[in-house]
Design a protein around this motif. Structure first.
Motif, PDB file in Angstrom:
ATOM      1  N   VAL A 267      12.853  54.197  19.817  1.00  0.00           N
ATOM      2  CA  VAL A 267      13.684  53.163  19.207  1.00  0.00           C
ATOM      3  C   VAL A 267      15.026  53.744  18.771  1.00  0.00           C
ATOM      4  O   VAL A 267      16.075  53.117  18.943  1.00  0.00           O
ATOM      5  CB  VAL A 267      12.942  52.501  18.021  1.00  0.00           C
ATOM      6  N   SER A 268      15.020  54.944  18.230  1.00  0.00           N
ATOM      7  CA  SER A 268      16.276  55.591  17.825  1.00  0.00           C
ATOM      8  C   SER A 268      17.176  55.848  19.025  1.00  0.00           C
ATOM      9  O   SER A 268      18.386  55.612  18.965  1.00  0.00           O
ATOM     10  CB  SER A 268      15.990  56.909  17.113  1.00  0.00           C
ATOM     11  N   PHE A 269      16.598  56.326  20.121  1.00  0.00           N
ATOM     12  CA  PHE A 269      17.387  56.555  21.330  1.00  0.00           C
ATOM     13  C   PHE A 269      17.947  55.241  21.872  1.00  0.00           C
ATOM     14  O   PHE A 269      19.104  55.177  22.303  1.00  0.00           O
ATOM     15  CB  PHE A 269      16.541  57.245  22.399  1.00  0.00           C
TER      16      PHE A 269
ATOM     17  N   SER B 186      21.848  54.337  22.251  1.00  0.00           N
ATOM     18  CA  SER B 186      22.395  53.958  23.555  1.00  0.00           C
ATOM     19  C   SER B 186      23.137  52.633  23.481  1.00  0.00           C
ATOM     20  O   SER B 186      24.238  52.492  24.034  1.00  0.00           O
ATOM     21  CB  SER B 186      21.273  53.863  24.593  1.00  0.00           C
ATOM     22  N   LEU B 187      22.548  51.654  22.794  1.00  0.00           N
ATOM     23  CA  LEU B 187      23.214  50.358  22.662  1.00  0.00           C
ATOM     24  C   LEU B 187      24.493  50.466  21.838  1.00  0.00           C
ATOM     25  O   LEU B 187      25.493  49.817  22.151  1.00  0.00           O
ATOM     26  CB  LEU B 187      22.267  49.343  22.032  1.00  0.00           C
ATOM     27  N   ALA B 188      24.466  51.279  20.787  1.00  0.00           N
ATOM     28  CA  ALA B 188      25.668  51.461  19.979  1.00  0.00           C
ATOM     29  C   ALA B 188      26.772  52.125  20.787  1.00  0.00           C
ATOM     30  O   ALA B 188      27.938  51.728  20.710  1.00  0.00           O
ATOM     31  CB  ALA B 188      25.340  52.282  18.737  1.00  0.00           C
ATOM     32  N   THR B 189      26.422  53.128  21.584  1.00  0.00           N
ATOM     33  CA  THR B 189      27.409  53.797  22.418  1.00  0.00           C
ATOM     34  C   THR B 189      27.984  52.847  23.458  1.00  0.00           C
ATOM     35  O   THR B 189      29.196  52.821  23.703  1.00  0.00           O
ATOM     36  CB  THR B 189      26.774  55.020  23.114  1.00  0.00           C
ATOM     37  N   LEU B 190      27.118  52.051  24.066  1.00  0.00           N
ATOM     38  CA  LEU B 190      27.572  51.075  25.055  1.00  0.00           C
ATOM     39  C   LEU B 190      28.474  50.033  24.414  1.00  0.00           C
ATOM     40  O   LEU B 190      29.532  49.685  24.944  1.00  0.00           O
ATOM     41  CB  LEU B 190      26.361  50.410  25.704  1.00  0.00           C
ATOM     42  N   GLY B 191      28.064  49.521  23.257  1.00  0.00           N
ATOM     43  CA  GLY B 191      28.880  48.533  22.548  1.00  0.00           C
ATOM     44  C   GLY B 191      30.228  49.089  22.138  1.00  0.00           C
ATOM     45  O   GLY B 191      31.253  48.418  22.265  1.00  0.00           O
ATOM     46  N   TRP B 192      30.253  50.328  21.643  1.00  0.00           N
ATOM     47  CA  TRP B 192      31.522  50.939  21.255  1.00  0.00           C
ATOM     48  C   TRP B 192      32.424  51.127  22.471  1.00  0.00           C
ATOM     49  O   TRP B 192      33.635  50.908  22.390  1.00  0.00           O
ATOM     50  CB  TRP B 192      31.280  52.275  20.555  1.00  0.00           C
ATOM     51  N   GLY B 193      31.842  51.495  23.602  1.00  0.00           N
ATOM     52  CA  GLY B 193      32.634  51.642  24.819  1.00  0.00           C
ATOM     53  C   GLY B 193      33.239  50.322  25.267  1.00  0.00           C
ATOM     54  O   GLY B 193      34.391  50.266  25.707  1.00  0.00           O
TER      55      GLY B 193
END
Length: 95
Positions: free
Chosen positions: A49-51, A55-62
């Motif tokens: 869940v942490s990964f 991953s979603l946070a990194t994708l959203g920030w991108g």
């Protein structure tokens, strides 16, 4: 050594250590046995869940900061218009 070999070796080591802690062969320091027996079985799910959240946070920030890269934005827009023109020349309705 390739990344796949490195990943396989590390995954094997961590899986082996996790199995030893699940079987109470290796005790967890500074944690009581009751807490360890409740914590260890859910540890892989917590990591998954942490990964996923990372991953979603990194994708959203991108996606959020995509327009901050004007060269990449312009290149993507050119590629989109080129693809649309190619599809139109083949008789496909794009818009």
């Amino acid at each position: 050594m390739t990344r796949a070999h490195r990943f396989t070796i590390l995954a094997t080591i961590f899986t082996f250590i996790y199995a030893l802690t699940c079987l109470s062969i290796i005790p967890l320091p500074l944690v009581s046995k009751e807490v360890a027996h409740q914590l260890i079985p859910v540890l892989p799910w917590w990591l998954l869940v942490s990964f996923g959240a990372y991953s979603l946070a990194t994708l959203g920030w991108g996606l959020w900061t995509f327009k901050d890269c004007p060269d990449a934005y312009e290149e993507l827009m050119r590629e989109i218009s080129l693809a649309k023109n190619e599809l139109r020349s083949k008789g496909v309705s794009v818009d």
